[in-house]
Design an enzyme around this catalytic site. Structure first.
Site, PDB file in Angstrom:
ATOM      1  N   LYS A 116       0.933  -1.087  -0.012  1.00 35.64           N
ATOM      2  CA  LYS A 116      -0.052   0.085  -0.032  1.00 35.64           C
ATOM      3  C   LYS A 116       0.853   1.318  -0.226  1.00 35.64           C
ATOM      4  O   LYS A 116       0.627   2.424  -0.689  1.00 35.64           O
ATOM      5  CB  LYS A 116      -1.031   0.000   1.209  1.00 35.64           C
ATOM      6  CG  LYS A 116      -1.663   1.253   1.440  1.00 35.64           C
ATOM      7  CD  LYS A 116      -2.304   1.419   2.609  1.00 35.64           C
ATOM      8  CE  LYS A 116      -1.663   1.763   3.985  1.00 35.64           C
ATOM      9  NZ  LYS A 116      -1.597   2.888   4.237  1.00 35.64           N
ATOM     10  N   ASN A 117       1.814   1.336   0.797  1.00 28.54           N
ATOM     11  CA  ASN A 117       2.833   2.610   1.014  1.00 28.54           C
ATOM     12  C   ASN A 117       3.375   2.894  -0.092  1.00 28.54           C
ATOM     13  O   ASN A 117       3.774   3.895  -0.427  1.00 28.54           O
ATOM     14  CB  ASN A 117       3.491   2.645   2.261  1.00 28.54           C
ATOM     15  CG  ASN A 117       2.366   2.785   3.333  1.00 28.54           C
ATOM     16  OD1 ASN A 117       1.034   3.046   3.468  1.00 28.54           O
ATOM     17  ND2 ASN A 117       3.019   2.466   4.919  1.00 28.54           N
ATOM     18  N   CYS A 123      -4.180   7.942   9.712  1.00 26.07           N
ATOM     19  CA  CYS A 123      -4.300   7.371  11.129  1.00 26.07           C
ATOM     20  C   CYS A 123      -4.110   8.373  12.166  1.00 26.07           C
ATOM     21  O   CYS A 123      -2.907   8.897  12.217  1.00 26.07           O
ATOM     22  CB  CYS A 123      -3.583   6.292  11.395  1.00 26.07           C
ATOM     23  SG  CYS A 123      -4.324   4.745  10.528  1.00 26.07           S
ATOM     24  N   ARG A 173       2.056  14.074  13.718  1.00 25.92           N
ATOM     25  CA  ARG A 173       2.393  13.977  12.314  1.00 25.92           C
ATOM     26  C   ARG A 173       2.556  15.260  11.621  1.00 25.92           C
ATOM     27  O   ARG A 173       1.784  15.573  10.792  1.00 25.92           O
ATOM     28  CB  ARG A 173       1.246  13.019  11.524  1.00 25.92           C
ATOM     29  CG  ARG A 173       1.194  11.645  12.343  1.00 25.92           C
ATOM     30  CD  ARG A 173       0.052  10.886  11.380  1.00 25.92           C
ATOM     31  NE  ARG A 173       0.885  10.032  10.704  1.00 25.92           N
ATOM     32  CZ  ARG A 173       0.507   8.895  10.064  1.00 25.92           C
ATOM     33  NH1 ARG A 173      -0.723   8.617  10.065  1.00 25.92           N
ATOM     34  NH2 ARG A 173       1.337   8.329   9.198  1.00 25.92           N
ATOM     35  N   ASP A 225       4.510   0.103  12.095  1.00 23.19           N
ATOM     36  CA  ASP A 225       3.371  -0.429  11.624  1.00 23.19           C
ATOM     37  C   ASP A 225       3.061  -2.082  12.291  1.00 23.19           C
ATOM     38  O   ASP A 225       2.049  -2.338  11.751  1.00 23.19           O
ATOM     39  CB  ASP A 225       3.475  -0.466  10.155  1.00 23.19           C
ATOM     40  CG  ASP A 225       2.866   1.103   9.810  1.00 23.19           C
ATOM     41  OD1 ASP A 225       2.684   2.088  10.488  1.00 23.19           O
ATOM     42  OD2 ASP A 225       2.764   1.347   8.593  1.00 23.19           O
ATOM     43  N   ARG A 265      -8.592   0.203   4.835  1.00 25.47           N
ATOM     44  CA  ARG A 265      -7.774   1.194   4.115  1.00 25.47           C
ATOM     45  C   ARG A 265      -6.483   0.785   3.830  1.00 25.47           C
ATOM     46  O   ARG A 265      -6.108   0.904   2.780  1.00 25.47           O
ATOM     47  CB  ARG A 265      -7.404   2.353   5.347  1.00 25.47           C
ATOM     48  CG  ARG A 265      -8.523   3.295   5.577  1.00 25.47           C
ATOM     49  CD  ARG A 265      -7.905   4.485   6.508  1.00 25.47           C
ATOM     50  NE  ARG A 265      -6.777   4.782   6.042  1.00 25.47           N
ATOM     51  CZ  ARG A 265      -5.709   5.490   6.893  1.00 25.47           C
ATOM     52  NH1 ARG A 265      -5.919   5.596   7.886  1.00 25.47           N
ATOM     53  NH2 ARG A 265      -4.527   5.770   6.312  1.00 25.47           N
TER      54      ARG A 265
HETATM   55  C1  UD1 Z   1       4.757   6.417   6.735  1.00 23.15           C
HETATM   56  C2  UD1 Z   1       3.647   5.281   6.363  1.00 23.15           C
HETATM   57  C3  UD1 Z   1       3.267   4.757   7.925  1.00 23.15           C
HETATM   58  C4  UD1 Z   1       4.441   4.383   8.782  1.00 23.15           C
HETATM   59  C5  UD1 Z   1       5.422   5.505   8.775  1.00 23.15           C
HETATM   60  C6  UD1 Z   1       6.809   5.047   9.534  1.00 23.15           C
HETATM   61  C7  UD1 Z   1       2.568   5.980   4.427  1.00 23.15           C
HETATM   62  C8  UD1 Z   1       1.386   6.495   3.600  1.00 23.15           C
HETATM   63  N1  UD1 Z   1       2.493   5.848   5.838  1.00 23.15           N
HETATM   64  O1  UD1 Z   1       4.040   7.475   7.440  1.00 23.15           O
HETATM   65  O2  UD1 Z   1       2.283   3.666   7.532  1.00 23.15           O
HETATM   66  O3  UD1 Z   1       3.962   4.129   9.982  1.00 23.15           O
HETATM   67  O4  UD1 Z   1       5.751   5.937   7.465  1.00 23.15           O
HETATM   68  O5  UD1 Z   1       7.131   3.791   8.739  1.00 23.15           O
HETATM   69  O6  UD1 Z   1       3.636   5.514   3.892  1.00 23.15           O
HETATM   70  N2  UD1 Z   1       7.650  13.711  10.957  1.00 23.15           N
HETATM   71  C9  UD1 Z   1       7.885  15.215  11.303  1.00 23.15           C
HETATM   72  N3  UD1 Z   1       8.241  15.953  10.260  1.00 23.15           N
HETATM   73  C10 UD1 Z   1       7.705  15.626   8.917  1.00 23.15           C
HETATM   74  C11 UD1 Z   1       7.526  14.450   8.784  1.00 23.15           C
HETATM   75  C12 UD1 Z   1       7.760  13.302   9.820  1.00 23.15           C
HETATM   76  O7  UD1 Z   1       8.359  15.331  12.320  1.00 23.15           O
HETATM   77  O8  UD1 Z   1       7.923  16.746   8.157  1.00 23.15           O
HETATM   78  C13 UD1 Z   1       8.117  12.687  12.047  1.00 23.15           C
HETATM   79  C14 UD1 Z   1       6.516  11.883  12.308  1.00 23.15           C
HETATM   80  O9  UD1 Z   1       5.835  12.592  13.285  1.00 23.15           O
HETATM   81  C15 UD1 Z   1       7.250  10.735  12.948  1.00 23.15           C
HETATM   82  C16 UD1 Z   1       8.595  10.417  12.228  1.00 23.15           C
HETATM   83  O10 UD1 Z   1       8.779  11.662  11.606  1.00 23.15           O
HETATM   84  O11 UD1 Z   1       7.654  10.886  14.344  1.00 23.15           O
HETATM   85  C17 UD1 Z   1       8.420   9.389  11.054  1.00 23.15           C
HETATM   86  O12 UD1 Z   1       7.367   9.828  10.016  1.00 23.15           O
HETATM   87  P1  UD1 Z   1       7.245   9.601   8.752  1.00 23.15           P
HETATM   88  O13 UD1 Z   1       8.101   8.218   8.322  1.00 23.15           O
HETATM   89  O14 UD1 Z   1       7.134  10.683   7.676  1.00 23.15           O
HETATM   90  O15 UD1 Z   1       5.738   8.817   8.592  1.00 23.15           O
HETATM   91  P2  UD1 Z   1       4.631   8.989   7.307  1.00 23.15           P
HETATM   92  O16 UD1 Z   1       5.299   9.114   6.062  1.00 23.15           O
HETATM   93  O17 UD1 Z   1       3.680   9.886   7.675  1.00 23.15           O
END
Ligand code: UD1
Length: 431
Positions: free
Chosen positions: A22-23, A117, A122, A306, A398
């Site tokens: 999915k991701n 979620c 985030r 996850d 989802r």
């Molecule tokens: C993606 C995955 C999600 C998975 C996560 C971590 C998708 C659609 N979702 O989420 O299933 O749980 O990776 O493997 O692919 N952060 C910041 N600032 C930013 C971006 C991130 O502070 O601009 C922080 C987040 O709050 C979190 C960490 O970095 O603590 C990792 O987040 P990130 O890897 O970006 O997660 P997602 O891409 O949202």
């Protein structure tokens, strides 16, 4: 409202075919609009997140043709707006990849703030920092929209403050057609980051180093059409592997890349399961009482966040005291209250769960708080004595294709029900 009705207690046994990731799919779908030529994507999972993404793409003029359930043909020649503001788009997290893709292609993008979620705050500051560095100086949030415009995009050096999958993928998208070289340091190394990079390269991009913590992207003039098959879903596979562990079963996940499952297999071994790997399958046999362990979620190749709810459900049934530490998202133990209603003995202190293993779970009426926790609660219900009703299964749908059907194929007693009549029918069927 649809629910899962589950009667637990039987070992799950058999083989299950794992869908496309999915991701990875969400990043690849966004990337596919960066060329005016036709792109064919295979092994696309049929889950609501990817379907919402396709809907968002169609809303701006992308032509999407479904060849079969898992293959789509995409043509983005006639995109008529760079504004994506349908209400549905807020339901998925990865809608923000459309910012990187539209900015990269048209130097202009406006996309409604993402949802996804509720597992923490985030923020998207790292995405915005990268867009700004590339030349979208005004990139920011305005009136519920993420906006980014640039006169020109220029290759640059971006050091991410934390390892983020989302920002790594988004900045690859925004920079593939920028002028010159972009270097992303402290990049995420997840298999889906590599898959998006491979897809971009198949479209003519020049992305090197994906899968390591430094990604180098040399801007190219244009991208072209391609045909591409998405990698298997690491988390769906891991979820079924833990289904074997919690039900004392014997499950083979097929169509997987065992390398991507190493951290999951290692923990299953540690807690007393047997693992057999072949080229594209992993078999998990759980024949004895699970043993306790400690685990901390980490970016890839560490244990995935996850998979945190699924391992917690397993450790809730293990001998002794286990500790699970969540280091990625601050709000990812909300499901513990639901699990406690099923008899688990878990205390959460900040980002740590202290788990005293119990002999068994018992069926209850519970609610899925988010995608992965929802799937984990289904695993708990499959291991539990008696009947469980799971509400809010839309979260699970989802990210898991035909979850109930695949579980039934392994011998699980689970039905999707809608109302009291269906529940009675289910009880009559399973006895
Ligand atoms: C993606 C995955 C999600 C998975 C996560 C971590 C998708 C659609 N979702 O989420 O299933 O749980 O990776 O493997 O692919 N952060 C910041 N600032 C930013 C971006 C991130 O502070 O601009 C922080 C987040 O709050 C979190 C960490 O970095 O603590 C990792 O987040 P990130 O890897 O970006 O997660 P997602 O891409 O949202």
């Amino acid at each position: 409202m649809e629910q899962y009705a589950i009667k637990g207690g039987s070992a799950l046994v058999g083989e299950v075919e794992i869908a496309g990731a999915k991701n990875a799919a969400l990043g690849i779908l966004a990337a596919s609009i960066m060329t005016d030529e036709t792109v064919v994507i295979e092994n696309l999972p049929d889950v609501s997140d990817t379907n919402i993404m396709l809907q968002a793409m169609e809303s701006i003029g992308v032509i999407v043709k479904h060849i079969d359930r898992h293959t789509v043909q995409i043509n983005a020649r006639n995109i008529h707006t760079e504004v994506v503001d349908g209400d549905y788009i807020r339901r998925i997290r990865a809608s923000y990849y459309l910012i990187g893709a539209l900015l990269g292609k048209y130097k202009n993008a406006e996309v409604k703030l993402p949802g996804g979620c509720n597992i923490g705050t985030r923020p998207i500051d790292q995405h915005l920092k990268g867009f700004k560095a590339l030349g979208a100086k005004d990139a920011g949030i305005n009136g519920g929209m993420i906006v980014a415009h640039a006169d020109e995009l220029k290759g640059t050096h971006i050091f991410l403050d934390m390892v983020t999958v989302g920002a790594t993928i988004n900045l690859m998208l925004a920079s593939v057609m920028a002028d010159g070289m972009t270097i992303i340091e402290n990049a995420a190394k997840e298999p889906h980051v590599v898959d998006v990079a491979n897809f971009l390269n198949c479209m003519g991009a020049n992305v090197k180093g994906a899968g390591t913590d430094v990604i180098r992207i040399k801007g190219v003039e244009r991208l072209h059409g391609t045909e591409y098959g998405i990698i298997p879903d690491q988390i769906e596979a891991g979820t079924f592997m833990f289904a074997a562990a919690v039900t004392k079963g014997d499950i083979t996940v097929k169509n997987v890349i065992p390398k991507h499952l190493e951290s999951i297999s290692a923990k299953l071994l540690e807690i007393g399961c047997e693992i057999e790997e072949s080229d594209d399958a992993v078999r998990v046999v759980a024949s004895k009482k699970l043993e306790h362990t400690h685990v901390k979620t980490l970016p890839y190749p560490g244990f995935p966040t996850d998979m945190q709810p699924q391992i917690t459900v397993a450790l809730g049934l293990a001998e002794g005291t286990s500790i699970v530490t969540e280091s990625i998202f601050e709000n990812r133990f909300k499901y513990v209250d639901e699990l406690s209603r099923m008899g688990a003995n878990i205390k959460v202190e900040g980002s740590t769960a202290i788990i005293e293993g119990v002999q068994k779970y018992s069926g209850a009426s519970i609610t899925a708080p988010d995608l992965r926790a929802g799937a984990a609660l289904v695993l708990a219900a499959l291991a539990a004595e008696g009947y469980t009703l799971v509400d809010d299964i839309k979260y699970i749908e989802r990210g898991y294709e035909d979850f109930d059907e695949k579980l039934r194929g392994l011998g699980a007693m689970i039905d999707k029900v809608d109302g009291e009549k269906d529940i009675q029918k289910f009880k009559l069927r399973v006895g």
